[in-house]
Design a protein around this motif. Structure first.
Motif, PDB file in Angstrom:
ATOM      1  N   UNK A   1      13.302   5.518   3.236  1.00 54.46           N
ATOM      2  CA  UNK A   1      12.464   5.444   2.045  1.00 54.46           C
ATOM      3  C   UNK A   1      11.554   4.229   2.170  1.00 54.46           C
ATOM      4  N   UNK A   2      10.293   4.380   1.814  1.00 49.92           N
ATOM      5  CA  UNK A   2       9.346   3.278   1.890  1.00 49.92           C
ATOM      6  C   UNK A   2       8.781   2.906   0.538  1.00 49.92           C
ATOM      7  N   UNK A   3       8.577   1.614   0.347  1.00 47.50           N
ATOM      8  CA  UNK A   3       7.828   1.104  -0.802  1.00 47.50           C
ATOM      9  C   UNK A   3       6.621   0.370  -0.223  1.00 47.50           C
ATOM     10  N   UNK A   4       5.429   0.905  -0.458  1.00 46.69           N
ATOM     11  CA  UNK A   4       4.212   0.389   0.148  1.00 46.69           C
ATOM     12  C   UNK A   4       3.339  -0.272  -0.907  1.00 46.69           C
ATOM     13  N   UNK A   5       2.849  -1.475  -0.598  1.00 49.56           N
ATOM     14  CA  UNK A   5       1.926  -2.179  -1.476  1.00 49.56           C
ATOM     15  C   UNK A   5       0.599  -2.366  -0.749  1.00 49.56           C
ATOM     16  N   UNK A   6      -0.483  -1.997  -1.405  1.00 55.18           N
ATOM     17  CA  UNK A   6      -1.813  -2.194  -0.836  1.00 55.18           C
ATOM     18  C   UNK A   6      -2.795  -2.488  -1.968  1.00 55.18           C
ATOM     19  N   UNK A   7      -3.528  -3.587  -1.824  1.00 54.78           N
ATOM     20  CA  UNK A   7      -4.487  -3.987  -2.863  1.00 54.78           C
ATOM     21  C   UNK A   7      -5.876  -3.427  -2.636  1.00 54.78           C
ATOM     22  N   UNK A   8      -6.215  -3.154  -1.396  1.00 50.49           N
ATOM     23  CA  UNK A   8      -7.582  -2.736  -1.064  1.00 50.49           C
ATOM     24  C   UNK A   8      -7.808  -1.289  -1.510  1.00 50.49           C
ATOM     25  N   UNK A   9      -8.656  -1.057  -2.508  1.00 45.64           N
ATOM     26  CA  UNK A   9      -8.855   0.320  -2.998  1.00 45.64           C
ATOM     27  C   UNK A   9      -9.458   1.240  -1.948  1.00 45.64           C
ATOM     28  N   UNK A  10     -10.157   0.677  -0.950  1.00 40.44           N
ATOM     29  CA  UNK A  10     -10.757   1.506   0.094  1.00 40.44           C
ATOM     30  C   UNK A  10      -9.713   2.191   0.978  1.00 40.44           C
ATOM     31  N   UNK A  11      -8.496   1.637   1.021  1.00 45.73           N
ATOM     32  CA  UNK A  11      -7.472   2.152   1.913  1.00 45.73           C
ATOM     33  C   UNK A  11      -6.535   3.162   1.256  1.00 45.73           C
ATOM     34  N   UNK A  12      -6.544   3.241  -0.054  1.00 47.94           N
ATOM     35  CA  UNK A  12      -5.573   4.072  -0.758  1.00 47.94           C
ATOM     36  C   UNK A  12      -5.673   5.551  -0.357  1.00 47.94           C
ATOM     37  N   UNK A  13      -6.866   6.158  -0.318  1.00 43.57           N
ATOM     38  CA  UNK A  13      -6.925   7.586   0.052  1.00 43.57           C
ATOM     39  C   UNK A  13      -6.383   7.873   1.449  1.00 43.57           C
ATOM     40  N   UNK A  14      -6.706   7.015   2.430  1.00 42.48           N
ATOM     41  CA  UNK A  14      -6.242   7.268   3.796  1.00 42.48           C
ATOM     42  C   UNK A  14      -4.731   7.068   3.910  1.00 42.48           C
ATOM     43  N   UNK A  15      -4.173   6.106   3.175  1.00 40.26           N
ATOM     44  CA  UNK A  15      -2.722   5.929   3.200  1.00 40.26           C
ATOM     45  C   UNK A  15      -2.037   7.173   2.654  1.00 40.26           C
ATOM     46  N   UNK A  16      -2.543   7.682   1.540  1.00 39.98           N
ATOM     47  CA  UNK A  16      -1.941   8.887   0.953  1.00 39.98           C
ATOM     48  C   UNK A  16      -2.000  10.056   1.941  1.00 39.98           C
ATOM     49  N   UNK A  17      -3.105  10.184   2.643  1.00 37.53           N
ATOM     50  CA  UNK A  17      -3.254  11.290   3.598  1.00 37.53           C
ATOM     51  C   UNK A  17      -2.341  11.106   4.808  1.00 37.53           C
ATOM     52  N   UNK A  18      -2.284   9.893   5.353  1.00 37.89           N
ATOM     53  CA  UNK A  18      -1.525   9.646   6.577  1.00 37.89           C
ATOM     54  C   UNK A  18      -0.015   9.663   6.354  1.00 37.89           C
ATOM     55  N   UNK A  19       0.427   9.306   5.152  1.00 43.35           N
ATOM     56  CA  UNK A  19       1.858   9.248   4.858  1.00 43.35           C
ATOM     57  C   UNK A  19       2.332  10.482   4.093  1.00 43.35           C
ATOM     58  N   UNK A  20       1.476  11.475   3.996  1.00 42.26           N
ATOM     59  CA  UNK A  20       1.808  12.680   3.243  1.00 42.26           C
ATOM     60  C   UNK A  20       3.083  13.325   3.778  1.00 42.26           C
ATOM     61  N   UNK A  21       3.975  13.685   2.867  1.00 48.71           N
ATOM     62  CA  UNK A  21       5.220  14.332   3.247  1.00 48.71           C
ATOM     63  C   UNK A  21       6.371  13.387   3.500  1.00 48.71           C
ATOM     64  N   UNK A  22       6.112  12.082   3.555  1.00 51.42           N
ATOM     65  CA  UNK A  22       7.171  11.105   3.770  1.00 51.42           C
ATOM     66  C   UNK A  22       7.731  10.630   2.427  1.00 51.42           C
TER      67      UNK A  22
END
Length: 275
Positions: free
Chosen positions: A118-139
């Motif tokens: 299980x992961x808990x991910x923190x990211x402040x940069x709004x530019x990165x949020x969509x790509x993180x959601x796409x790349x970590x999809x299903x995890x």
């Protein structure tokens, strides 16, 4: 377009890449790469990504896809054993990634993908949020869009020359090139956030990579919330110049709680002395 370089210099750089990654000499099959690097059509980073994505590298790496693990077992039994061993040792199978950025160079992605953590991910940069959601999809993960520091509130987040080096700390962000923008972001104390998610105090691994805020966040987590993750990866190696925790402003509690057990050019790897 990158800056062009002499062809001999391009060939020397490519020779080092082939020797270090593919464990062989450069041959005529790489002439196109040499030409593109020399002309500035491709950067060295572009070429390295091509090599890492090649069939030759995948064959060399073995079924695990890792250059470290060349699994020669009959049907990939070693990979299965490693997964079982890692998870037998882990207490909770929880990784906290502060400054998640994305899959590339992630210290959390493989644990979630290959080991079911299980992961808990923190990211402040709004530019990165969509790509993180796409790349970590299903995890199995939770993504929290917030900056982490030793206070709660709102602050200016400085966008660096690339998304990797954006930070609450303007000096840290500008150390890699001109700041290209700024946004207001929510700031949270990590200990309070983890408690709200019912994360146990001795969870397995935390990775902290937040450009200048790293040490203060670990100090706050240990000193004020009594969290003791078993393993810590923290961006504080400074190209191997740090030799001991006393070289940096870690708190007394952190120094008493952790031993420095490993190091890369960027990161220190700490292990809880309690374990």
């Amino acid at each position: 377009m990158q800056k062009s370089i002499p062809k001999d210099a391009a060939r020397a750089q490519l020779s080092a890449v082939y020797s270090g990654i593919l464990n062989r000499r450069l041959d005529s099959g790489a002439d196109d790469k040499v030409d593109r690097l020399a002309a500035g059509i491709s950067s060295l980073a572009d070429i390295i990504r091509e090599v890492l994505g090649s069939d030759e590298y995948r064959t060399l790496a073995g079924s695990s896809g890792s250059a470290l693990l060349k699994d020669q077992t009959q049907y990939g039994e070693l990979e299965i054993l490693l997964r079982l061993w890692v998870n037998a040792y882990a207490r909770h199978r929880i990784v906290v990634d502060v400054g998640a950025r994305g899959r590339e160079r992630s210290n959390s992605y493989d644990l979630m993908r290959s080991f079911g953590w299980r992961g808990v991910l923190y990211e402040a940069n709004p530019n990165l949020i969509p790509s993180i959601r796409a790349e970590f999809d299903g995890l199995d993960y939770e993504l929290i869009q917030a900056a982490i520091s030793d206070f709660n509130g709102e602050a200016v987040f400085h966008l660096g020359a690339n998304d990797d080096v954006s930070s609450l700390n303007a000096d840290a962000a500008s150390g890699w090139g001109p700041i290209v923008g700024a946004v207001a972001v929510e700031v949270r104390r990590l200990g309070e956030s983890l408690k709200s998610l019912s994360i146990p105090a001795d969870f397995d691994l935390i990775s902290i990579d937040i450009e200048g805020e790293d040490i203060k966040v670990l100090n706050d987590l240990v000193d004020n919330f009594d969290y003791r993750p078993q393993w810590v990866i923290i961006e504080a190696s400074y190209d191997f110049t740090v030799k001991a925790l006393t070289d940096l402003p870690f708190s007394d509690k952190v120094r008493e709680s952790y031993a420095l057990v490993g190091q890369t050019a960027a990161n220190l790897i700490l292990h809880s002395i309690r374990d």
